[in-house]
Design a protein around this motif. Structure first.
Motif, short mmCIF file in Angstrom:
data_model
loop_
_atom_site.label_atom_id
_atom_site.label_comp_id
_atom_site.label_asym_id
_atom_site.label_seq_id
_atom_site.Cartn_x
_atom_site.Cartn_y
_atom_site.Cartn_z
N GLY A 27 0.79 -1.23 0.00
CA GLY A 27 0.00 0.00 0.00
C GLY A 27 0.82 1.27 0.00
O GLY A 27 0.31 2.34 0.34
N VAL A 28 2.09 1.18 -0.39
CA VAL A 28 2.97 2.35 -0.43
C VAL A 28 3.71 2.36 -1.76
O VAL A 28 4.18 1.31 -2.22
N ASN A 29 3.82 3.53 -2.36
CA ASN A 29 4.59 3.68 -3.59
C ASN A 29 5.57 4.82 -3.44
O ASN A 29 5.17 5.98 -3.24
N VAL A 30 6.87 4.52 -3.48
CA VAL A 30 7.90 5.56 -3.42
C VAL A 30 8.10 6.08 -4.83
O VAL A 30 8.71 5.41 -5.67
N ARG A 31 7.60 7.28 -5.11
CA ARG A 31 7.61 7.83 -6.47
C ARG A 31 8.93 8.48 -6.84
O ARG A 31 9.33 8.48 -8.00
N ALA A 32 9.59 9.09 -5.83
CA ALA A 32 10.79 9.87 -6.17
C ALA A 32 11.66 10.04 -4.95
O ALA A 32 11.20 10.00 -3.80
N VAL A 33 12.95 10.24 -5.22
CA VAL A 33 13.90 10.59 -4.18
C VAL A 33 14.76 11.73 -4.70
O VAL A 33 15.06 11.79 -5.90
N SER A 34 15.11 12.65 -3.82
CA SER A 34 16.02 13.73 -4.22
C SER A 34 17.27 13.68 -3.38
O SER A 34 17.24 13.26 -2.21
N ASP A 35 18.37 14.11 -3.99
CA ASP A 35 19.65 14.14 -3.28
C ASP A 35 20.56 15.13 -3.98
O ASP A 35 20.46 15.32 -5.20
N LEU A 36 21.43 15.77 -3.21
CA LEU A 36 22.36 16.73 -3.80
C LEU A 36 23.31 16.06 -4.78
O LEU A 36 23.90 16.72 -5.64
N TYR A 37 23.48 14.74 -4.64
CA TYR A 37 24.36 13.98 -5.54
C TYR A 37 23.52 12.89 -6.22
O TYR A 37 23.66 11.69 -5.91
N PRO A 38 22.66 13.27 -7.14
CA PRO A 38 21.71 12.31 -7.72
C PRO A 38 22.37 11.17 -8.48
O PRO A 38 21.85 10.05 -8.49
N ALA A 41 23.01 8.17 -6.50
CA ALA A 41 21.83 7.48 -5.98
C ALA A 41 21.05 6.72 -7.05
O ALA A 41 20.20 5.89 -6.72
N ARG A 42 21.33 6.96 -8.32
CA ARG A 42 20.48 6.42 -9.39
C ARG A 42 20.50 4.89 -9.46
O ARG A 42 19.45 4.25 -9.60
N GLU A 43 21.68 4.32 -9.39
CA GLU A 43 21.76 2.86 -9.49
C GLU A 43 21.03 2.20 -8.33
O GLU A 43 20.28 1.23 -8.52
N TRP A 44 21.26 2.71 -7.13
CA TRP A 44 20.56 2.17 -5.96
C TRP A 44 19.05 2.31 -6.10
O TRP A 44 18.30 1.35 -5.87
N ALA A 45 18.57 3.51 -6.49
CA ALA A 45 17.13 3.75 -6.62
C ALA A 45 16.51 2.81 -7.64
O ALA A 45 15.44 2.22 -7.42
N SER A 46 17.18 2.65 -8.76
CA SER A 46 16.68 1.77 -9.81
C SER A 46 16.59 0.32 -9.32
O SER A 46 15.65 -0.40 -9.65
N SER A 47 17.56 -0.08 -8.51
CA SER A 47 17.59 -1.48 -8.04
C SER A 47 16.43 -1.82 -7.12
O SER A 47 16.08 -3.00 -6.98
N ILE A 48 15.81 -0.81 -6.49
CA ILE A 48 14.67 -1.09 -5.60
C ILE A 48 13.36 -0.55 -6.18
O ILE A 48 12.34 -0.53 -5.49
N GLY A 49 13.40 -0.08 -7.44
CA GLY A 49 12.17 0.28 -8.12
C GLY A 49 11.68 1.70 -7.94
O GLY A 49 10.50 1.99 -8.17
N ILE A 50 12.56 2.63 -7.53
CA ILE A 50 12.17 4.03 -7.44
C ILE A 50 12.43 4.68 -8.80
O ILE A 50 13.58 4.72 -9.25
N PRO A 51 11.39 5.21 -9.46
CA PRO A 51 11.57 5.64 -10.85
C PRO A 51 12.29 6.97 -11.04
O PRO A 51 12.93 7.18 -12.07
#
Length: 344
Positions: A27-38, A41-51
């Protein structure tokens, strides 16, 4: 049931922990994450399904589909992000402390209240099943009137000098959890703090203007007393114990261990060391913390740890700082009346 849409601001250690817990939560969808060093973070985010991975938190806050944000960025950004998220109508979870200036913390709390959005502060130890059971038994009157609360909180190893430099100091960075636990377990407000401390572990911490060892005595509004024992280095692991003593008995909660197996032989009694690091020790409490925040977002209910709770722990931390500096007990009322001189 439509999933709750979440954005996470800050993809450091704690931001990633919350994200990884949330993507496994129904019942939760993580749509986005922000970081000063994007890029980092991209490879990690992609690996857990954050678009989406963005560089500017304002892009996350501006997303009309998002219902809530988690603020896991550096402390000096918290107030600005809380204010922006509140104005955008988002429910807010913010890691502790809210800020390094309790007057700015008050401003953040006011922004959330004016916008009518929930603001939960990340005091995860309240969600530890053992500490929660202690609280339940205290509230049920199992030990009668509370006389004293004792908290042992010792890290397995000291932080780096670089971390200390930007941490706000031991009382704001580490002991703030214990001030919150003292309020939580006693069921009363801290009214006075008397702190003694020094540098017994790492001289580099002293060079940063901080301490690594402290004993702090407390007075509560209900007449009870408290004691917090802090160290930045317990060679045997992460030492986290509490005791609540009352008119009719005593309740304790011991450390968590990898197993409860013990070896008895002619040399003594042997068992494993306590769990070594906070991410391991409090893994279950981080999960439960997010579950209860999500429940508040879905149902529009009251959050279990409020902005007020965050402010009271900060005031106790600043009282401890002033007490250590001046060698005297300091009342929280005295700190609350100040205009930020103790910040930083």
């Amino acid at each position: 049931m439509r999933p709750v849409q979440i954005g996470i601001i800050g993809a450091g250690r704690i931001g990633r922990l919350h994200a990884e817990n949330l993507v496994r939560t129904a019942g939760v969808n993580v749509r986005a994450v922000s970081d000063l060093y994007p890029d980092a973070a991209r490879e990690w985010a992609s690996s857990i399904g954050i678009p989406k991975v963005l560089s500017d938190y304002r892009e996350v806050v501006a997303d009309p589909e998002l219902e809530a944000v988690l603020i896991c960025s550096p402390t000096d950004t918290h107030v600005d992000v809380i204010t922006a998220a509140a104005r955008a109508g988002k429910a807010i979870f913010c890691e502790k402390p809210v800020s390094f200036d309790f007057n700015r913390t008050k401003q953040a709390i006011a922004a959330a209240e004016q916008a009518g959005v929930p603001l939960q502060i990340g005091f995860n130890r309240r969600f530890d099943p053992n500490f929660r059971r202690v609280k339940e038994w205290v509230e049920a009157g199992k030990i009668g009137k509370v006389h004293s609360v004792k908290i042992t909180s010792r890290d397995p190893s000291p932080p780096s000098p670089e971390y200390v430099r930007s941490s706000g100091g031991m009382f704001v960075d580490m002991t703030i959890h214990d001030f919150d636990m003292a309020r939580y377990l006693s069921g009363s407000e801290i009214t006075e703090v008397y702190a003694a401390g020094g540098v017994l572990i790492d001289p580099a911490i002293g060079e940063m203007g901080d301490i690594d060892t402290a004993m702090i005595s407390l007075k509560f509004a209900n007449g009870a007393f408290g004691m917090i024992d802090n160290s930045r280095k317990a060679s045997y692991g992460y030492d986290q114990r509490v005791e609540v003593f009352g008119m009719d008995g005593c309740i304790t909660a011991d450390n968590d261990y990898p197993s409860n197996a013990q070896l008895f032989d002619d040399k003594g009694v042997h068992r494993e060391k306590p769990k070594y690091f906070f991410l391991e020790r409090y893994s279950a409490s981080y999960v439960q913390e997010m579950r209860e925040f999500m429940a508040a977002v879905r149902g529009g209910g009251t959050v279990p740890v409020s902005g007020y709770d965050g402010l009271q722990a900060e005031l106790a931390a600043y009282a401890a700082r002033l007490s250590l500096k001046e060698g005297r007990p300091v009342k929280l009322q005295e700190i609350s009346a100040m205009e930020g001189e103790l910040a930083g």
